[in-house]
Design a protein around this motif. Structure first.
Motif, PDB file in Angstrom:
ATOM      1  N   UNK A  96       0.847  -1.187   0.000  1.00 23.55           N
ATOM      2  CA  UNK A  96       0.000   0.000   0.000  1.00 23.55           C
ATOM      3  C   UNK A  96       0.886   1.241   0.000  1.00 23.55           C
ATOM      4  N   UNK A  97       0.569   2.172  -0.889  1.00 20.19           N
ATOM      5  CA  UNK A  97       1.314   3.433  -0.928  1.00 20.19           C
ATOM      6  C   UNK A  97       0.801   4.347   0.186  1.00 20.19           C
ATOM      7  N   UNK A  98       1.729   4.828   1.012  1.00 19.34           N
ATOM      8  CA  UNK A  98       1.358   5.773   2.063  1.00 19.34           C
ATOM      9  C   UNK A  98       2.545   6.651   2.403  1.00 19.34           C
ATOM     10  N   UNK A  99       2.220   7.797   2.995  1.00 21.30           N
ATOM     11  CA  UNK A  99       3.272   8.725   3.410  1.00 21.30           C
ATOM     12  C   UNK A  99       2.790   9.504   4.628  1.00 21.30           C
ATOM     13  N   UNK A 100       3.726  10.236   5.234  1.00 24.29           N
ATOM     14  CA  UNK A 100       3.452  11.043   6.423  1.00 24.29           C
ATOM     15  C   UNK A 100       3.750  12.506   6.105  1.00 24.29           C
ATOM     16  N   UNK A 101       2.760  13.357   6.337  1.00 27.17           N
ATOM     17  CA  UNK A 101       2.902  14.790   6.073  1.00 27.17           C
ATOM     18  C   UNK A 101       2.688  15.576   7.363  1.00 27.17           C
ATOM     19  N   UNK A 102       3.191  16.793   7.372  1.00 27.55           N
ATOM     20  CA  UNK A 102       2.940  17.730   8.468  1.00 27.55           C
ATOM     21  C   UNK A 102       2.365  19.002   7.864  1.00 27.55           C
ATOM     22  N   UNK A 103       1.289  19.480   8.466  1.00 28.71           N
ATOM     23  CA  UNK A 103       0.769  20.801   8.127  1.00 28.71           C
ATOM     24  C   UNK A 103       1.056  21.675   9.343  1.00 28.71           C
ATOM     25  N   UNK A 104       1.914  22.675   9.134  1.00 29.06           N
ATOM     26  CA  UNK A 104       2.334  23.580  10.202  1.00 29.06           C
ATOM     27  C   UNK A 104       1.602  24.906  10.032  1.00 29.06           C
ATOM     28  N   UNK A 105       0.899  25.317  11.087  1.00 30.72           N
ATOM     29  CA  UNK A 105       0.149  26.567  11.071  1.00 30.72           C
ATOM     30  C   UNK A 105       0.781  27.476  12.124  1.00 30.72           C
ATOM     31  N   UNK A 106       1.060  28.718  11.709  1.00 29.13           N
ATOM     32  CA  UNK A 106       1.859  29.570  12.572  1.00 29.13           C
ATOM     33  C   UNK A 106       1.331  30.994  12.622  1.00 29.13           C
ATOM     34  N   UNK A 107       1.384  31.568  13.809  1.00 24.50           N
ATOM     35  CA  UNK A 107       1.102  32.984  14.010  1.00 24.50           C
ATOM     36  C   UNK A 107      -0.366  33.357  13.958  1.00 24.50           C
ATOM     37  N   UNK A 108      -0.642  34.609  14.300  1.00 27.81           N
ATOM     38  CA  UNK A 108      -2.029  35.081  14.340  1.00 27.81           C
ATOM     39  C   UNK A 108      -2.687  35.118  12.961  1.00 27.81           C
ATOM     40  N   UNK A 109      -1.866  35.183  11.894  1.00 25.75           N
ATOM     41  CA  UNK A 109      -2.428  35.202  10.537  1.00 25.75           C
ATOM     42  C   UNK A 109      -2.573  33.787   9.961  1.00 25.75           C
ATOM     43  N   UNK A 110      -2.249  32.770  10.775  1.00 21.87           N
ATOM     44  CA  UNK A 110      -2.409  31.354  10.405  1.00 21.87           C
ATOM     45  C   UNK A 110      -1.717  30.995   9.090  1.00 21.87           C
ATOM     46  N   UNK A 111      -0.458  31.343   9.010  1.00 26.55           N
ATOM     47  CA  UNK A 111       0.344  30.989   7.838  1.00 26.55           C
ATOM     48  C   UNK A 111       0.528  29.472   7.814  1.00 26.55           C
ATOM     49  N   UNK A 112       0.257  28.852   6.671  1.00 27.22           N
ATOM     50  CA  UNK A 112       0.300  27.391   6.552  1.00 27.22           C
ATOM     51  C   UNK A 112       1.480  26.955   5.706  1.00 27.22           C
ATOM     52  N   UNK A 113       2.227  25.975   6.236  1.00 27.37           N
ATOM     53  CA  UNK A 113       3.287  25.304   5.486  1.00 27.37           C
ATOM     54  C   UNK A 113       2.956  23.819   5.458  1.00 27.37           C
ATOM     55  N   UNK A 114       3.185  23.190   4.328  1.00 25.82           N
ATOM     56  CA  UNK A 114       2.873  21.781   4.136  1.00 25.82           C
ATOM     57  C   UNK A 114       4.170  21.034   3.813  1.00 25.82           C
ATOM     58  N   UNK A 115       4.522  20.102   4.684  1.00 25.34           N
ATOM     59  CA  UNK A 115       5.720  19.291   4.495  1.00 25.34           C
ATOM     60  C   UNK A 115       5.276  17.874   4.129  1.00 25.34           C
ATOM     61  N   UNK A 116       5.679  17.401   2.971  1.00 26.19           N
ATOM     62  CA  UNK A 116       5.253  16.072   2.526  1.00 26.19           C
ATOM     63  C   UNK A 116       6.346  15.037   2.784  1.00 26.19           C
TER      64      UNK A 116
END
Length: 122
Positions: A96-116
């Motif tokens: 089965x194909x699978x992976x682990x990602x992180x969605x990082x949300x930062x600061x009062x403006x909720x800046x989103x970074x996506x790490x795959x």
């Protein structure tokens, strides 16, 4: 947001992350899967790949970024929970194909970074 307890705040950021990932064509499958090994915030599909997502929020980065909070120990818990989820759903981790990602949300403006694909073992 301060009127919400930690659990409720976490759910707000998980919804934010889920919507962000949906805009990038991932399909939601489950939220807050819990087992003895740990918890998976979001389980998504990216084509034929299962994606296990850890969502992290930090108001400030004095003690590190949200992504840095996903340390080795947290990664191992996430991996064990994901392998359990696959098994519980009749899927073989070898086929089965699978992976682990992180969605990082930062600061009062909720800046989103996506790490795959954050968990690569050699």
């Amino acid at each position: 947001m301060s009127l919400l307890n930690k659990r409720q705040q976490g759910q707000v950021y998980e919804v934010m992350a889920e919507r962000f990932l949906q805009r990038h064509r991932l399909i939601p499958v489950a939220r807050n899967f819990q087992c003895r090994s740990g918890e998976i915030d979001l389980i998504m599909r990216d084509g034929d790949c299962w994606v296990f997502v850890e969502v992290k929020y930090r108001k400030q980065i004095h003690f590190g970024s949200p992504a840095e909070a996903v340390n080795w120990r947290k990664q191992q818990k996430l991996k064990r929970a994901a392998l359990f989820w696959l098994q519980k759903n009749g899927l073989s981790s070898e086929h089965t194909a699978f992976r682990f990602d992180v969605v990082a949300i930062q600061g009062p403006d909720h800046q989103i970074e996506w790490f795959t694909n954050i968990l690569v073992e050699g």
